[in-house]
Design an enzyme around this catalytic site. Structure first.
Site, PDB file in Angstrom:
ATOM      1  N   HIS A 309       0.777  -1.263   0.052  1.00  0.00           N
ATOM      2  CA  HIS A 309      -0.109  -0.168  -0.020  1.00  0.00           C
ATOM      3  C   HIS A 309       1.039   1.227  -0.051  1.00  0.00           C
ATOM      4  O   HIS A 309       2.066   1.072   0.702  1.00  0.00           O
ATOM      5  CB  HIS A 309      -0.822  -0.006   1.383  1.00  0.00           C
ATOM      6  N   ASP A 367      -8.196  -5.415   0.174  1.00  0.00           N
ATOM      7  CA  ASP A 367      -8.405  -6.348  -0.807  1.00  0.00           C
ATOM      8  C   ASP A 367      -7.997  -7.565  -0.421  1.00  0.00           C
ATOM      9  O   ASP A 367      -8.680  -8.405  -1.503  1.00  0.00           O
ATOM     10  CB  ASP A 367      -8.110  -5.471  -2.308  1.00  0.00           C
TER      11      ASP A 367
HETATM   12  N1  CMC Z   1       4.082  -7.585  -4.904  1.00  0.00           N
HETATM   13  C1  CMC Z   1       5.459  -7.626  -5.044  1.00  0.00           C
HETATM   14  N2  CMC Z   1       6.246  -6.572  -5.173  1.00  0.00           N
HETATM   15  C2  CMC Z   1       5.626  -5.540  -4.618  1.00  0.00           C
HETATM   16  C3  CMC Z   1       4.146  -5.485  -4.366  1.00  0.00           C
HETATM   17  C4  CMC Z   1       3.527  -6.639  -4.688  1.00  0.00           C
HETATM   18  N3  CMC Z   1       2.069  -6.493  -4.359  1.00  0.00           N
HETATM   19  N4  CMC Z   1       3.939  -4.227  -4.121  1.00  0.00           N
HETATM   20  C5  CMC Z   1       4.917  -3.198  -4.464  1.00  0.00           C
HETATM   21  N5  CMC Z   1       6.000  -4.132  -4.694  1.00  0.00           N
HETATM   22  C6  CMC Z   1       7.386  -3.622  -4.680  1.00  0.00           C
HETATM   23  C7  CMC Z   1       7.770  -3.008  -6.179  1.00  0.00           C
HETATM   24  O1  CMC Z   1       8.185  -4.031  -7.084  1.00  0.00           O
HETATM   25  C8  CMC Z   1       8.689  -1.945  -5.733  1.00  0.00           C
HETATM   26  O2  CMC Z   1       9.768  -2.761  -5.660  1.00  0.00           O
HETATM   27  P1  CMC Z   1      11.215  -1.927  -5.846  1.00  0.00           P
HETATM   28  O3  CMC Z   1      11.550  -0.996  -4.816  1.00  0.00           O
HETATM   29  O4  CMC Z   1      12.419  -3.047  -6.148  1.00  0.00           O
HETATM   30  O5  CMC Z   1      11.152  -1.332  -7.431  1.00  0.00           O
HETATM   31  C9  CMC Z   1       8.461  -1.687  -4.248  1.00  0.00           C
HETATM   32  O6  CMC Z   1       7.776  -2.663  -3.746  1.00  0.00           O
HETATM   33  C10 CMC Z   1       7.536  -0.405  -4.125  1.00  0.00           C
HETATM   34  O7  CMC Z   1       6.433  -0.404  -5.077  1.00  0.00           O
HETATM   35  P2  CMC Z   1       5.713   0.826  -5.470  1.00  0.00           P
HETATM   36  O8  CMC Z   1       5.044   0.305  -6.739  1.00  0.00           O
HETATM   37  O9  CMC Z   1       6.731   1.878  -5.705  1.00  0.00           O
HETATM   38  O10 CMC Z   1       4.745   1.045  -4.456  1.00  0.00           O
HETATM   39  P3  CMC Z   1       3.591   2.077  -4.260  1.00  0.00           P
HETATM   40  O11 CMC Z   1       3.383   2.696  -3.104  1.00  0.00           O
HETATM   41  O12 CMC Z   1       3.763   3.084  -5.633  1.00  0.00           O
HETATM   42  O13 CMC Z   1       2.264   1.156  -4.641  1.00  0.00           O
HETATM   43  C11 CMC Z   1       0.419  -0.220  -4.656  1.00  0.00           C
HETATM   44  C12 CMC Z   1       1.320   0.666  -3.807  1.00  0.00           C
HETATM   45  C13 CMC Z   1      -0.696  -0.642  -3.719  1.00  0.00           C
HETATM   46  C14 CMC Z   1       0.009   0.290  -5.936  1.00  0.00           C
HETATM   47  C15 CMC Z   1       1.434  -1.579  -4.920  1.00  0.00           C
HETATM   48  O14 CMC Z   1       1.853  -2.262  -3.730  1.00  0.00           O
HETATM   49  C16 CMC Z   1       0.632  -2.744  -5.686  1.00  0.00           C
HETATM   50  O15 CMC Z   1       0.807  -2.634  -6.907  1.00  0.00           O
HETATM   51  N6  CMC Z   1       0.062  -3.929  -4.871  1.00  0.00           N
HETATM   52  C17 CMC Z   1      -0.630  -4.903  -5.730  1.00  0.00           C
HETATM   53  C18 CMC Z   1      -2.056  -4.132  -5.946  1.00  0.00           C
HETATM   54  C19 CMC Z   1      -2.955  -4.004  -4.681  1.00  0.00           C
HETATM   55  O16 CMC Z   1      -3.108  -4.930  -4.041  1.00  0.00           O
HETATM   56  N7  CMC Z   1      -3.578  -2.977  -4.698  1.00  0.00           N
HETATM   57  C20 CMC Z   1      -4.680  -2.612  -3.786  1.00  0.00           C
HETATM   58  C21 CMC Z   1      -4.376  -1.291  -2.883  1.00  0.00           C
HETATM   59  S1  CMC Z   1      -5.455  -1.271  -1.690  1.00  0.00           S
HETATM   60  C22 CMC Z   1      -6.978  -0.620  -2.045  1.00  0.00           C
HETATM   61  C23 CMC Z   1      -6.885   0.571  -2.464  1.00  0.00           C
HETATM   62  O17 CMC Z   1      -6.677   1.416  -1.557  1.00  0.00           O
HETATM   63  O18 CMC Z   1      -7.198   0.785  -3.723  1.00  0.00           O
END
Ligand code: CMC
Length: 433
Positions: A309, A367
């Site tokens: 998140h 989720d």
């Molecule tokens: N599985 C594996 N690796 C992950 C995941 C995951 N679910 N989420 C983040 N990472 C890694 C990502 O690859 C990155 O690695 P690196 O530093 O090596 O590049 C690091 O963690 C940080 O990720 P980010 O994309 O920069 O983090 P963010 O804060 O921009 O994204 C997120 C947050 C929710 C979009 C992301 O964690 C994600 O895509 N999760 C899966 C989708 C999901 O469950 N979304 C629902 C969010 S809660 C409901 C809502 O409020 O909408």
């Protein structure tokens, strides 16, 4: 917002440093007010994905991601989920306080008054392919509400704004259930005002003309909790979309439709559907490590859905409540041996012990469990995000309304760091005239 002190911005070239006010809110980090930065220094700030940018001042929702705190109008989500119903929460988000008994009755009544759709709007559904995703239908039909309420769409009029907010909250369950009925080829079921918001939605989803749907209190309670937990979440992507669309003066129905479109993405509200599909794909506990390995592989953009998140870096308080509901629902419905739930618990255990997930602070989000709960309630996967949209409409309309009545409100207009070609002439071989 009070001014605390100033921050000094030093451009680092020969230009003079710039003094910027630092403002504090009631809780949470202070913010550097950079509104005069460009005028004073000629520079923009650069923050793709808004990792360090507060886009607005708001009194509605507070999140402390490190402590796992989520408050609606100051009230902890845990207390609201335990003691209030979704109508209380809608009233709270819109008006800032919980309703007393008389206010509650009036509010319930006002929402119920608007639960039906105009029959011409009902005919809109037949324009969609019958296998259309319900979210595609919702983006279209909610946007189309704009065509029906010209007489009450003056956004500078507080009464009109309230009426639009009530219409949206009231009609979303009807639209959501109709999107489902259309998808499965069953006749639409009209709303019943003797039922609660959650009961009425289940009635419209599952009744058929030949058979009345028998409401199960366990299912009603679980749906109520899903609605409350998803009702608002500060300046997330879809809420920011609603605010940005609304900042141009666009009508509220068009703005909420934009929010629904944004919510649909798998990184946001689409994660519950994607998460359940992922669990189905993993299929068995023996395959978990294979998927964890993929999620950790830098050359594979695969992610574990339902993990991570932007704001919560220790735990998502909604996920804790949803996990609890998941146990309750599965036990009460005799589904405690549910294959996917067992798989989800094991995947959670393995991921939480894994160095990669620990280091990156990736925990299950709301989720992760909401899909399993919805599936146990008999809700098909394709409807998960639509139900999220129905719940989030309360937050969207509250945030939209707050923005329109904010004296600091201006059209949202981000700038950019341009990295394209420098100015050049069109070569003569491309001259057409
Ligand atoms: N599985 C594996 N690796 C992950 C995941 C995951 N679910 N989420 C983040 N990472 C890694 C990502 O690859 C990155 O690695 P690196 O530093 O090596 O590049 C690091 O963690 C940080 O990720 P980010 O994309 O920069 O983090 P963010 O804060 O921009 O994204 C997120 C947050 C929710 C979009 C992301 O964690 C994600 O895509 N999760 C899966 C989708 C999901 O469950 N979304 C629902 C969010 S809660 C409901 C809502 O409020 O909408």
């Amino acid at each position: 917002m009070t001014q605390k002190h100033t921050a000094i911005f030093d451009p680092g070239n020969s230009s003079e440093s710039v003094e910027l006010p630092v403002l504090s809110g009631t809780m949470g980090p202070d913010v550097v007010d950079i509104r005069t930065l460009h005028a004073k220094s000629g520079m923009f700030t650069y923050d793709p994905g808004y990792l360090s940018t507060a886009s607005s001042s708001s009194k509605i929702t507070f999140i402390d991601g490190a402590k796992g705190i989520l408050l609606y109008r100051g009230y902890p989500i845990e207390q609201l989920a335990m003691h209030c119903d979704f109508m209380d929460v809608c009233y709270l988000l819109i008006h800032g306080e919980l309703p007393n008994n008389a206010e509650k009755i009036t509010f319930d009544h006002a929402i119920k008054e608007h639960s039906m759709l105009h029959e011409q709007l009902v005919r809109f559904f037949s324009g969609f392919r019958r296998d259309a995703h319900p979210m595609a239908v919702m983006v279209g039909v909610v946007g189309a509400l704009s065509a029906f309420y010209h007489e009450a769409m003056d956004i500078s009029d507080a009464v009109h704004r309230e009426q639009s907010a009530f219409r949206l909250i009231a009609k979303l369950p009807t639209i959501t259930a109709m999107a489902y009925k259309y998808n499965i080829g069953q006749p639409f079921i009209y709303p019943r005002n003797d039922l609660s918001y959650a009961e009425n939605f289940l009635h419209m989803m599952f009744s058929i003309p030949t058979e009345e749907y028998k409401l199960n209190p366990v299912i009603v309670k679980a749906l109520e909790r899903i609605l409350i937990l998803h009702a608002d979440h500060e300046q997330n992507a879809s809420t920011s979309t609603v605010r940005l669309a609304g900042s141009s003066g666009a009508n509220p129905f068009a703005c909420i439709s934009a929010g629904i479109a944004c919510l649909w993405g798998p990184a946001h509200g689409g994660a519950n559907e994607a998460c359940l599909n992922m669990l189905e794909e993993i299929g068995d506990v023996s395959r978990i490590n294979e998927y964890i390995k993929r999620a950790k592989d830098k050359d594979d953009n695969y992610r574990l859905m339902g993990f991570g998140h932007r704001v919560y870096k220790n735990f998502d308080p909604r996920s804790k409540l949803m996990r609890e509901t998941c146990h309750e629902v599965l036990n009460e419905l005799g589904l405690h041996n549910d294959r996917l739930f067992k798989l989800a618990l094991e995947l959670e255990r393995i991921a939480l012990e894994d160095e990669y997930f620990i280091e990156k602070k990736l925990y299950p989000n709301v989720d992760y469990y909401s899909g399993i709960v919805q599936r146990a309630l008999g809700i098909p996967t394709i409807m998960f995000t639509a139900i999220f949209a129905m719940a989030r409409t309360a937050g969207w309309v509250a945030q939209w309304s707050e923005m329109i009545s904010d004296p600091e409100y201006r059209i949202g207009r981000p700038r950019q760091r341009y990295i394209g070609e420098e100015m050049r002439d069109v070569p003569s071989e491309f001259f057409r005239k």
